[in-house]
Each structure stands twice: as C-alpha cells, then as structure tokens.
Design a protein around this motif. Structure first.
Motif, mmCIF file in Angstrom:
data_model
loop_
_atom_site.group_PDB
_atom_site.id
_atom_site.type_symbol
_atom_site.label_atom_id
_atom_site.label_comp_id
_atom_site.label_asym_id
_atom_site.label_seq_id
_atom_site.Cartn_x
_atom_site.Cartn_y
_atom_site.Cartn_z
ATOM 1 N N ARG A 125 0.830 -1.207 0.000
ATOM 2 C CA ARG A 125 0.000 0.000 0.000
ATOM 3 C C ARG A 125 0.867 1.261 0.000
ATOM 4 N NH1 ARG A 125 -5.212 -0.068 1.919
ATOM 5 N NH2 ARG A 125 -4.771 1.587 3.432
ATOM 6 N N ALA A 126 1.956 1.228 0.791
ATOM 7 C CA ALA A 126 2.848 2.394 0.853
ATOM 8 C C ALA A 126 3.498 2.648 -0.501
ATOM 9 C CB ALA A 126 3.910 2.188 1.928
ATOM 10 N N LEU A 127 3.919 1.571 -1.176
ATOM 11 C CA LEU A 127 4.552 1.735 -2.481
ATOM 12 C C LEU A 127 3.563 2.178 -3.556
ATOM 13 C CD1 LEU A 127 6.966 -1.332 -2.387
ATOM 14 C CD2 LEU A 127 7.627 1.087 -2.391
ATOM 15 N N ARG A 128 2.274 2.049 -3.261
ATOM 16 C CA ARG A 128 1.256 2.595 -4.168
ATOM 17 C C ARG A 128 0.837 3.998 -3.743
ATOM 18 N NH1 ARG A 128 -1.300 -2.646 -3.507
ATOM 19 N NH2 ARG A 128 -2.996 -1.614 -2.354
ATOM 20 N N GLY A 129 1.438 4.518 -2.647
ATOM 21 C CA GLY A 129 1.159 5.880 -2.219
ATOM 22 C C GLY A 129 0.080 6.013 -1.182
ATOM 23 N N VAL A 130 -0.379 4.885 -0.591
ATOM 24 C CA VAL A 130 -1.424 4.938 0.430
ATOM 25 C C VAL A 130 -0.815 5.400 1.751
ATOM 26 C CG1 VAL A 130 -3.227 3.591 1.596
ATOM 27 C CG2 VAL A 130 -2.631 3.102 -0.775
#
Length: 570
Positions: free
Chosen positions: A239-244
């Motif tokens: 999720r973090a690597l998708r910008g969440v």
C-alpha cells in the motif's frame, strides 16, 4: 560493515596538547575534556573515556556538541538550545545539574557539569568541561527507552527541522538516504529500510541498516531487487509503495502467502527479529518514490498509531529531497552526455603522447565554457588549444562549441601563425557565435627537419602554458600574451616561440586549476609549477590526474580543462 555518513573528523585533527593540560586532566577524578574555540575536543581524560564508553580517538577533533549533547529523549539538541555549548562559546563559567550525553553504545547518561575557560602554557584560551553521572542506575537509559512514547512537540519539531536541513543540503541520492536513516535510527527505531521505485514498476530494497554498538550497520544481504507491487495487495508495504497512507506492520503467517513481495517482507522480519514496524510512502511531486519502514527488535515497545504522523512528516520531507536529487541526477546525466560529445577525441600523432581531462563545476548543469582541442593541420603540425568561455551553464557550453569549430575552420584552411588565426577568430566570433567574452591559448607544435620540436603560440588573456622538462624543471610560457577575445579592440596579437626539449611535457589548463578567492593568482601559479615539476617522471595520464588532484583548490567551484602533451625523448 559500518554504515556512516560522517567523516572521521579526528583524521588530521590531532593537536599538540600542552603537558600542563594533560597533567591536569590526568589528576581529575571526574570526567573531563577540553574544547578549542570552535567547540572541537582537543583533549580528554581516562575517566571521561570510561564514563562515556568512547576511546580518546573518538573525541579528538570532533565537535563536542554533535558528538555528545542530547535531549532526554535522545534527539540531537539544536545549537541554540544547548546551554553547555553557549557557555563555552561565550567563554563563561556555568554549571548545570541536568543534561544528557550519548555514550558510545547509543545509550543516554544524565550528567551534572561545569564549564569554565582555561589558559594553557602557550597562552591559548580553551574551555574545560567537567562532568559526572549520578550513581542511581535508573539515570542511565538504554536506546530502546526512548521508544516508549511519541516525542514531545518541541523535539518533534526539532527532528523535522533537522530532517529538512540534512536532506536538502545534498543533491546526491545515496547521501540523502544515508542521512535519512541516521536521523531515525536509533532515535525512533533500531532498524530502517528504504525501498525505492525504479523504472517500469520495479522496486529495489536499497538500504537496510540497524543500530549496533552505537553504529549503524548495513545489511547488504537483505538488499536488492524486490518483486513488483501487487495492485490488489493489502500489505502495508504494498500500500505504501502505491502511495497509500502510513500503516503499522508486524510479522504474520499471511505475509509470505500474500505475494512474492510479502515473502520478501517476511524474510526481512525473520532475519532482523523485528516485532513491530511502521511503514510510510515516500512521495515526490508527481509520483511515489518508495517507502520507509521503521522496525523495532531490541525493545518490547511496539509502534502505535500515535507514531505515524511523525513518520509521515519525515517521509514527506524525504520525498521532496529525493525528488530534487533525482531531477538533478537526470540533468547531470544529460549534461555529461552533452559534454562528452562537445569535447573532442584526441588525435593519434606519431611520437606524441597526449592526455586530457575535463572536470565539471559542482553546480549549474555540470557543463561549462572550459574546453580543450587538438588536431593535425595540413602541414603536419599539431594544433593545440585550451580556452574558457564566460559562464558555467549550457549557454556557455554551446558557445564553447561554436568557438572551437570556428577556430578549427580557420586553422585548417590557412597556414598562418597562431596570432593571425586568433585575430580572425576574434573578429568573426562577434558575428557568427553567441560568445561575448572568452580566453584562449592556441598553439602549433611542429617537428623540425633535424628532429627538434618547437611550439609557437599566442595567448588571448589566458593563464600561460607550463613547460616541464624530464628533469623536473618547470617554467611558464609567458610570451605571446595579448587581449582576451570579445573586447572589440583591433590590436596586433603577438606570438611566442620556444623549443620543446626531448621528453618534455606541455600542460595547457584553464583558470579553475589555479584560482581561489583566498589566495592570489601568483600563489596559484607557483603551486601548480611546484607540483608539476615534482610529477615530471609520471606518464602523461598519471601526471595530469595528479596535477589536478594536488593543484586544484579544495573549495573550487569552477570547471577545469587540462591538456597534456609530451614529446618523445629522441
């Protein structure tokens, strides 16, 4: 291996300590050290080494404030808030009952201290710092204790300010990452992991470090390419690597089963012993650049939701810094490619050894107006040139290319002395190039019928070439000196001429090699002459590199071009 972005300040910083000062420190039963006018430690006693768990070599030459002074939560104190530093910089006698020092293993120790000026036998004013630790063992805190609760607001702001200062002070991606992990480990966590997004959806685990014995140790074995980010994964890292938004994470049997990326995260947790983690995206202006994972393994305290806003703020600042650094690196790559195409390949001339170096300025677009050239003329002579177009940007580089090409055309088409060629170049440059002002040395190196080599040159406002014999005698070729290009003054240009002894070396260079604001031009020239004479026996390539290394001022912010030519011994 030890992972550290801090240069060893003790290197070259050993100082002669008066015997009286050493004797005084030895006689004291309390911890003591002495700082100079800049706040750097010049001497320390054995009691201080023992109390702080640091050998003397870690003190000497280091800034005492940066090395030792901390808040009760382990944050580096802003200089303006450090009473001890203010006292010894002001030369006052001050004491306090409560400050915190960081020991060599990263733990914190509360100290009482006294600061007072002292004068040594040689008349130098220094500052003596005396300190002792309370005997209550509760007063010594391990690094993990600082994880117990979120930082107070003042220290949170101080950490964010330091993050901004540290990360925006560099345009190098790797250095920015090193600074980032040193800001958060061990203050917020004992593990830090940075995963960076690459082209075509790839991800690379670029940095894995943990705190060990007061140092940051890098785990190369846990770094490397990662699997692509699954679009439907709910894992905090994905999720973090998708910008969440940031999220908490922890080891779980579901990790390895989720996806190949989850399996990599499960391996990280297993190898490191991390029991609690916090993960946040590192966002640039237009895209997600990566993710930062903080992990705790050595202490029982887990991350909570209260820790996430601070992590998000840190990553926001890191994202802006990394975005700037990446943009700068792209510009530098483009500029360096352009520079390689602008600067010529040296010709092969029987009997001559030639070598050239161009070192770009550290700012602007990494290209500038400094240039060199060498080519064979129709009559068999070798044309040699070095010049400097005003400016340190792409405009200067473009003007340099124009000037070089016009010079080549005139020199090739007309068998005239260098002064005539440069005079024609000066008149033409105003009308057919974008160059407003430039300096130049243009020369012809010829082999006579009897085997002797002669150099004929003219100098348009440029530093003089240097002739170094094989025996190590060096002299500047001061003849042929005239006005620089672009003055619009029609004045005759002189030529200089000299014989080049067998095995001698000619060095053409630009002013970035010798100029520095703190010294005169004559001093810079003499320094160059001395170094070049001492290096005469080295091959041309090594000679050029060493001259550049030794003669160029350390604080130079100009680009430099060098052209070295050596004639044969016989």
């Amino acid at each position: 291996m030890t992972y550290d972005d801090t240069p060893d300040a003790a290197d070259g910083a050993e100082r002669a300590v008066p015997a009286s000062l050493s004797s005084l420190l030895t006689s004291l039963d309390t911890g003591a050290y002495v700082v100079d006018a800049t706040g750097a430690v010049v001497a320390v006693n054995a009691r201080a080494e023992k109390l702080l768990g640091r050998p003397a070599r870690e003190f000497r030459g280091r800034d005492a404030h940066e090395l030792l002074h901390r808040s009760r939560y382990g944050a580096t104190l802003p200089r303006a808030q450090c009473g001890m530093r203010q006292a010894y910089m002001a030369g006052r006698t001050v004491q306090s009952e409560e400050e915190w020092f960081e020991r060599g293993d990263g733990s914190l120790m509360r100290v009482s201290w006294l600061v007072t000026p002292c004068r040594t036998d040689d008349g130098t004013v220094r500052t003596l710092v005396l300190f002792h630790a309370p005997h209550d063992p509760e007063e010594t805190r391990t690094p993990g204790d600082r994880f117990g609760s979120p930082l107070p607001e003042l220290e949170r702001l101080a950490l964010l300010a330091e993050t901004t200062t540290q990360l925006t002070a560099t345009l190098d991606v790797e250095q920015a990452l090193r600074r980032l992990v040193r800001l958060v480990v061990p203050q917020l966590a004992d593990w830090a992991v940075v995963d960076l997004a690459a082209e075509r959806g790839r991800v690379r685990r670029s940095t894995v470090v943990h705190a060990e014995g007061g140092d940051l140790v890098r785990r190369d074995d846990l770094e490397g390419p990662l699997s692509p980010v699954p679009e439907d994964s709910l894992l905090p890292l994905a999720r973090a690597l998708r910008g969440v938004s940031p999220a908490l994470d922890a080891p779980s049997p579901r990790l390895a089963a989720d996806s190949p990326l989850g399996a990599e995260q499960a391996r990280l947790f297993a190898e490191s012993g991390i029991h609690s983690a916090a993960v946040a995206p590192i966002r640039g202006v237009r895209e997600v650049l990566g993710a930062l994972t903080l992990g705790r393994a050595g202490r029982a305290e887990a991350f909570t939701a209260d820790d996430l806003p601070l992590l998000e703020d840190i990553c926001r600042r890191a994202g802006l810094a990394l975005d700037n650094a990446r943009l700068y690196e792209r510009q530098r790559t483009v500029a360096e490619t352009m520079q390689r195409h602008l600067l010529p390949q040296l010709p092969h001339v029987p009997g001559l050894e030639m070598y050239a170096r161009y070192l770009a300025a550290p700012d602007a677009s990494q290209v500038g107006g400094d240039w060199y050239d060498a080519f064979v003329l129709p009559d068999g002579a070798t044309a040699l040139a070095v010049g400097d177009v005003v400016g340190h940007d792409l405009d200067a580089a473009a003007g340099m290319a124009q000037l070089r090409n016009v010079l080549r055309a005139y020199a090739w088409s007309q068998e005239e002395p260098p002064s005539v060629i440069v005079s024609q170049l000066d008149r033409a440059a105003v009308h057919i190039t974008d160059v407003t002002m430039a300096t130049l040395v243009f020369a012809r190196l010829s082999r006579e019928d009897d085997g002797r080599w002669t150099l004929e040159w003219t100098n348009a406002g440029h530093p003089p070439p240097l002739l170094v014999t094989r025996d190590g005698e060096a002299r500047f070729l001061d003849g042929g000196h005239g006005m620089l290009l672009g003055t619009a003054l029609e004045r005759p240009r002189p030529d200089g001429k000299t014989e080049v002894p067998p095995g001698a070396t000619l060095l053409f260079y630009t002013d970035g090699l010798i100029e520095e604001p703190s010294r005169s031009l004559d001093e810079g020239l003499e320094l160059l002459r001395t170094h070049a004479a001492a290096l005469a026996e080295h091959p041309p390539a090594r000679f050029t590199d060493l001259v550049l290394e030794r003669a160029r001022p350390a604080g130079n912010d100009d680009d430099v071009a060098l052209l070295t030519v050596r004639v044969p011994v016989e």
